[in-house]
Design a protein around this motif. Structure first.
Motif, PDB file in Angstrom:
ATOM      1  N   GLY A  54      66.044  46.228  12.281  1.00 49.94           N
ATOM      2  CA  GLY A  54      65.840  45.427  11.546  1.00 49.94           C
ATOM      3  C   GLY A  54      65.270  44.729  12.087  1.00 49.94           C
ATOM      4  N   GLY A  55      64.033  45.696  12.825  1.00 51.14           N
ATOM      5  CA  GLY A  55      62.381  44.784  13.828  1.00 51.14           C
ATOM      6  C   GLY A  55      63.393  44.409  15.300  1.00 51.14           C
ATOM      7  N   GLY A  56      64.020  43.842  15.341  1.00 48.66           N
ATOM      8  CA  GLY A  56      64.746  44.243  16.818  1.00 48.66           C
ATOM      9  C   GLY A  56      64.501  42.667  17.362  1.00 48.66           C
ATOM     10  N   TYR A  57      64.512  41.568  17.399  1.00 48.54           N
ATOM     11  CA  TYR A  57      64.390  40.610  17.753  1.00 48.54           C
ATOM     12  C   TYR A  57      65.477  40.937  19.044  1.00 48.54           C
ATOM     13  N   GLY A  58      64.725  39.915  20.616  1.00 46.45           N
ATOM     14  CA  GLY A  58      65.771  39.619  21.495  1.00 46.45           C
ATOM     15  C   GLY A  58      65.083  39.109  22.628  1.00 46.45           C
ATOM     16  N   PHE A  59      66.036  38.866  23.838  1.00 43.68           N
ATOM     17  CA  PHE A  59      65.340  38.354  24.752  1.00 43.68           C
ATOM     18  C   PHE A  59      64.113  38.789  25.668  1.00 43.68           C
ATOM     19  N   TYR A  60      63.973  40.057  25.909  1.00 39.26           N
ATOM     20  CA  TYR A  60      63.261  40.702  26.150  1.00 39.26           C
ATOM     21  C   TYR A  60      61.685  41.401  25.181  1.00 39.26           C
ATOM     22  N   VAL A  61      61.568  40.550  24.125  1.00 39.21           N
ATOM     23  CA  VAL A  61      60.332  41.343  22.876  1.00 39.21           C
ATOM     24  C   VAL A  61      59.528  40.828  23.628  1.00 39.21           C
ATOM     25  N   GLY A  62      59.257  39.468  24.640  1.00 39.71           N
ATOM     26  CA  GLY A  62      57.986  39.286  25.263  1.00 39.71           C
ATOM     27  C   GLY A  62      56.986  40.336  26.145  1.00 39.71           C
ATOM     28  N   ILE A  63      58.168  40.088  27.123  1.00 39.13           N
ATOM     29  CA  ILE A  63      57.741  41.464  27.802  1.00 39.13           C
ATOM     30  C   ILE A  63      57.614  43.262  27.110  1.00 39.13           C
ATOM     31  N   TYR A  64      58.923  43.778  26.697  1.00 44.92           N
ATOM     32  CA  TYR A  64      59.039  44.998  25.758  1.00 44.92           C
ATOM     33  C   TYR A  64      58.031  45.389  24.360  1.00 44.92           C
ATOM     34  N   GLY A  65      58.187  43.892  24.190  1.00 48.47           N
ATOM     35  CA  GLY A  65      58.194  44.669  22.360  1.00 48.47           C
ATOM     36  C   GLY A  65      59.145  44.373  21.661  1.00 48.47           C
ATOM     37  N   PHE A  66      59.520  44.046  20.362  1.00 48.49           N
ATOM     38  CA  PHE A  66      60.672  44.091  19.669  1.00 48.49           C
ATOM     39  C   PHE A  66      61.392  45.585  19.746  1.00 48.49           C
ATOM     40  N   GLY A  67      62.584  46.113  18.909  1.00 49.63           N
ATOM     41  CA  GLY A  67      63.523  47.234  19.255  1.00 49.63           C
ATOM     42  C   GLY A  67      62.481  47.716  18.168  1.00 49.63           C
ATOM     43  N   VAL A  68      62.131  47.534  17.110  1.00 46.25           N
ATOM     44  CA  VAL A  68      61.701  48.942  16.569  1.00 46.25           C
ATOM     45  C   VAL A  68      60.571  49.106  17.227  1.00 46.25           C
ATOM     46  N   ASP A  69      60.186  49.034  18.392  1.00 46.49           N
ATOM     47  CA  ASP A  69      58.505  49.474  18.703  1.00 46.49           C
ATOM     48  C   ASP A  69      58.776  50.513  19.383  1.00 46.49           C
ATOM     49  N   GLN A  70      60.612  50.475  20.415  1.00 35.87           N
ATOM     50  CA  GLN A  70      61.066  51.148  21.357  1.00 35.87           C
ATOM     51  C   GLN A  70      61.136  52.844  20.537  1.00 35.87           C
ATOM     52  N   ILE A  71      61.481  52.715  19.140  1.00 34.92           N
ATOM     53  CA  ILE A  71      61.751  54.210  18.692  1.00 34.92           C
ATOM     54  C   ILE A  71      60.586  55.363  18.334  1.00 34.92           C
ATOM     55  N   LEU A  72      60.794  56.087  18.608  1.00 36.09           N
ATOM     56  CA  LEU A  72      59.647  57.952  19.390  1.00 36.09           C
ATOM     57  C   LEU A  72      60.191  58.547  17.708  1.00 36.09           C
ATOM     58  N   ARG A  73      60.450  58.554  17.677  1.00 34.80           N
ATOM     59  CA  ARG A  73      61.124  58.875  16.221  1.00 34.80           C
ATOM     60  C   ARG A  73      62.252  58.656  15.413  1.00 34.80           C
ATOM     61  N   ALA A  74      62.484  59.682  14.064  1.00 42.65           N
ATOM     62  CA  ALA A  74      64.382  59.605  13.612  1.00 42.65           C
ATOM     63  C   ALA A  74      64.368  60.715  12.654  1.00 42.65           C
ATOM     64  N   ARG A  75      65.451  60.729  12.385  1.00 41.37           N
ATOM     65  CA  ARG A  75      65.428  61.972  11.675  1.00 41.37           C
ATOM     66  C   ARG A  75      66.936  60.994   9.671  1.00 41.37           C
ATOM     67  N   VAL A  76      65.480  61.213   9.326  1.00 46.40           N
ATOM     68  CA  VAL A  76      66.194  59.824   8.387  1.00 46.40           C
ATOM     69  C   VAL A  76      66.449  60.642   7.150  1.00 46.40           C
ATOM     70  N   VAL A  77      67.546  60.593   6.026  1.00 47.50           N
ATOM     71  CA  VAL A  77      67.915  60.566   5.033  1.00 47.50           C
ATOM     72  C   VAL A  77      67.706  59.984   3.665  1.00 47.50           C
TER      73      VAL A  77
END
Length: 93
Positions: A54-77
């Motif tokens: 959903g984007g991944g907004y949180g306290f550490y966005v300014g340091i580590y980026g959005f949650g979605v930026d942390q996903i390296l690969r996925a299995r999608v249906v």
């Protein structure tokens, strides 16, 4: 999804395989036991994958980026039921 509550840290500790049902608090506990961290939302009871996709907004966005930026690969249906690995179809990621 809660049955897919798995976290497996890679042997090089550079990444982790996270199941679709993992909640943020459980993910942080597992990562912390390995001396690792990733950003999550403000509530530890939120599903991590849902939050990150959903984007991944949180306290550490300014340091580590959005949650979605942390996903390296996925299995999608896909809607038709086809299972696709995003390393084979990078546009899906």
């Amino acid at each position: 999804m809660r049955d897919m509550d798995t976290v497996n840290v890679a042997s090089d500790r550079a990444s982790a395989h996270v199941g679709g049902g993992v909640i943020a608090g459980h993910l942080q506990e597992i990562l912390n036991s390995h001396g690792l961290f990733t950003s999550t939302g403000q509530a530890k009871s939120v599903g991590y994958v849902f939050w990150a996709c959903g984007g991944g907004y949180g306290f550490y966005v300014g340091i580590y980026g959005f949650g979605v930026d942390q996903i390296l690969r996925a299995r999608v249906v896909l809607a038709g039921g086809c299972v696709v690995e995003t390393n084979a179809e990078s546009e899906l990621l």
